[in-house]
Write an enzyme that holds these catalytic residues in place. Sequence first.
Site, mmCIF file in Angstrom:
data_model
loop_
_atom_site.group_PDB
_atom_site.id
_atom_site.type_symbol
_atom_site.label_atom_id
_atom_site.label_comp_id
_atom_site.label_asym_id
_atom_site.label_seq_id
_atom_site.Cartn_x
_atom_site.Cartn_y
_atom_site.Cartn_z
ATOM 1 N N SER A 1 -5.740 -3.239 3.430
ATOM 2 C CA SER A 1 -5.441 -3.614 2.046
ATOM 3 C C SER A 1 -4.123 -4.374 1.943
ATOM 4 C CB SER A 1 -5.427 -2.371 1.159
ATOM 5 O OG SER A 1 -4.403 -1.493 1.587
ATOM 6 N N HIS A 2 -3.253 -4.246 2.947
ATOM 7 C CA HIS A 2 -1.995 -4.994 2.941
ATOM 8 C C HIS A 2 -1.982 -6.085 4.008
ATOM 9 C CE1 HIS A 2 -0.599 -1.396 0.700
ATOM 10 N NE2 HIS A 2 0.047 -2.302 0.039
ATOM 11 N N ASP B 1 -7.971 1.796 -3.111
ATOM 12 C CA ASP B 1 -9.127 2.624 -2.747
ATOM 13 C C ASP B 1 -10.023 2.872 -3.961
ATOM 14 O OD1 ASP B 1 -8.479 2.782 -0.086
ATOM 15 O OD2 ASP B 1 -7.255 4.578 -0.327
#
Lengths: 344, 344
Positions: free
Chosen positions: A54-55, A195
């Site tokens: 996600s990063h 999430d």
Amino acid sequence: MPASASSIPDTVLVSADALHALAVRVLLRLGLSQAHAEAMARTIVAGQRDDCQSHGVYRLLTCAQTVRSGKVELQAEPVVAPTRGAVVRVDARRGFSPLAFERGLPALVEAARTQGLAALAIHQCFHFSALWPEIEALTAHGLAALALTPSHAWVAPAGGHRPVFGTNPIAFGWPRPGPYPFVFDFATSAIARGDLELHRRAGTPLPAGCGVDAQGRPSTDPLAVAQGAMLAFGGHKGSALAAMVELMAGALIGDWTSQESLEFDAGAQAAPCHGELVLAFDPARLAGGDPAAGQQSAERLFQAITDQGARLPSQRRYAARERSLQRGIAVPRALYEEIEALGG
Amino acid sequence: MPASASSIPDTVLVSADALHALAVRVLLRLGLSQAHAEAMARTIVAGQRDDCQSHGVYRLLTCAQTVRSGKVELQAEPVVAPTRGAVVRVDARRGFSPLAFERGLPALVEAARTQGLAALAIHQCFHFSALWPEIEALTAHGLAALALTPSHAWVAPAGGHRPVFGTNPIAFGWPRPGPYPFVFDFATSAIARGDLELHRRAGTPLPAGCGVDAQGRPSTDPLAVAQGAMLAFGGHKGSALAAMVELMAGALIGDWTSQESLEFDAGAQAAPCHGELVLAFDPARLAGGDPAAGQQSAERLFQAITDQGARLPSQRRYAARERSLQRGIAVPRALYEEIEALGG
């Protein structure tokens, strides 16, 4: 096109340099200045390298969305104010955060060494990265570090049902011998916002205890929780910590709370714009007598954890980094192709 | 003998002054110096006033046990080192903690005002009180504050089953207009050690999730958990925070971890002996432009919490304080008589 990772289908393996160059290319096309593109690419490559999807390069897509919102200043040159006492202040001028942090880092390190501890207050940045790359930048100088940021008001206080707090991460680091410091970086919400989004897109239920619907009833439906409120981790204690992040990284440094950031967003769904507080501590100054004794106490603590089969935070991330250093950085093929197309 | 509280059977109502005098008398008889007795009595009366029974006059009994262990220095005069940069250091010389904190407080306030933020490192104290009285001493000066201490190694890391961490409280405060600051003070263990002891004495089961037995199996039996390990609140996140407390208030300042404190105790069951880290932040210095704007942001945050029927931390404690100020401080009669007997 880089080589396939034969053991992981639909994944390509890229060198850090090649991935950095690709990320810079994409960011320049989005209109970022060279300095911003370089700083942002460093955090994106670090995220992908450590298997923080996600990063990682996925952030280039959300970054494009924030750029389209028109709120972020793509060429903003951060302004570092002269250090006053133990306080370093950087005005990000509504640019993305990584460059502001990089520009403030040398003064923060120097102030911590001079005063024993110091604070970096970053103002009006579009927060972009996880906090652990910033923490690791400080542990690399032999400093302990604590970083806090608000986000957007998505999380209800304990006992309530309407959003007040952001996902409000807390990250901490302690320097260790060797390349891998003790680092944790977690949201004070029960589940990360990313999430929640993944569950929403996949149509899968959330774990119990992560949120309530708009009527305040416990819910595992990601859509209902997105319309209601997420909850803090750990009940009233996590909720208290989330409030502390608002106060320390918002009110204390004279910047926005997560409510104020969300009001500024006004439905644009851009990345949150707010401040950040990074504290740095010099063990050599704070330990008094012999800092090596403190280092030994810390190592003994870590050993007591790992000797019983428990993990240190970031252990999974460091294992991914080792793999990336050995064989290249893995990127899901579909994502890689999407990013390449963005890079032109 | 003070008056009975007719609405609460078996309770006596005492004025703050009378309770202070009684506590001082008991502490002097235990052999404490006048300065220690006065400082300790202030925290004890504050605890009883706020209906924190475990930190009220009951502490005089556990204090007596610590004194009997022979480890605490009853007359130790704390030594405040000259402030260096933003660091204030007080050597408690194995005395009880309240006097060391009081002696370091003026230098901490001054350093925070001068530098923007500052740290008070208290060394080798027998920690005695809750942290919120210290936090309130700083918010009374218009400062935000964060305090951390280790304790004794009773808590297993997430994923483990052997004690490594103490109950490791984290306390934070933010100054508000009026007498009641925003303050929280909680153990990073799932249950306070005092509450575990109460369950053990009463033979009642613990809530689920508070501990494991010596074989690492989840248990609600307080005796089994006392022989096994307590757990941190909030899973791996609470466990990470507990580790941070060991590192910041132990290794960083060159003092003992909870393991080292327990080793020093060597079965004496005295109060833990270790260090404490108190950080103070001056909003007037950190806010940059207009600190009043930050104060307003904070008040808006609190209102968004209370407007939806959720409570601020310490609200119950402040309500008890109001009652105590109006009608006197309530003490269970049996406890009061036990303490009076100790006072001779």
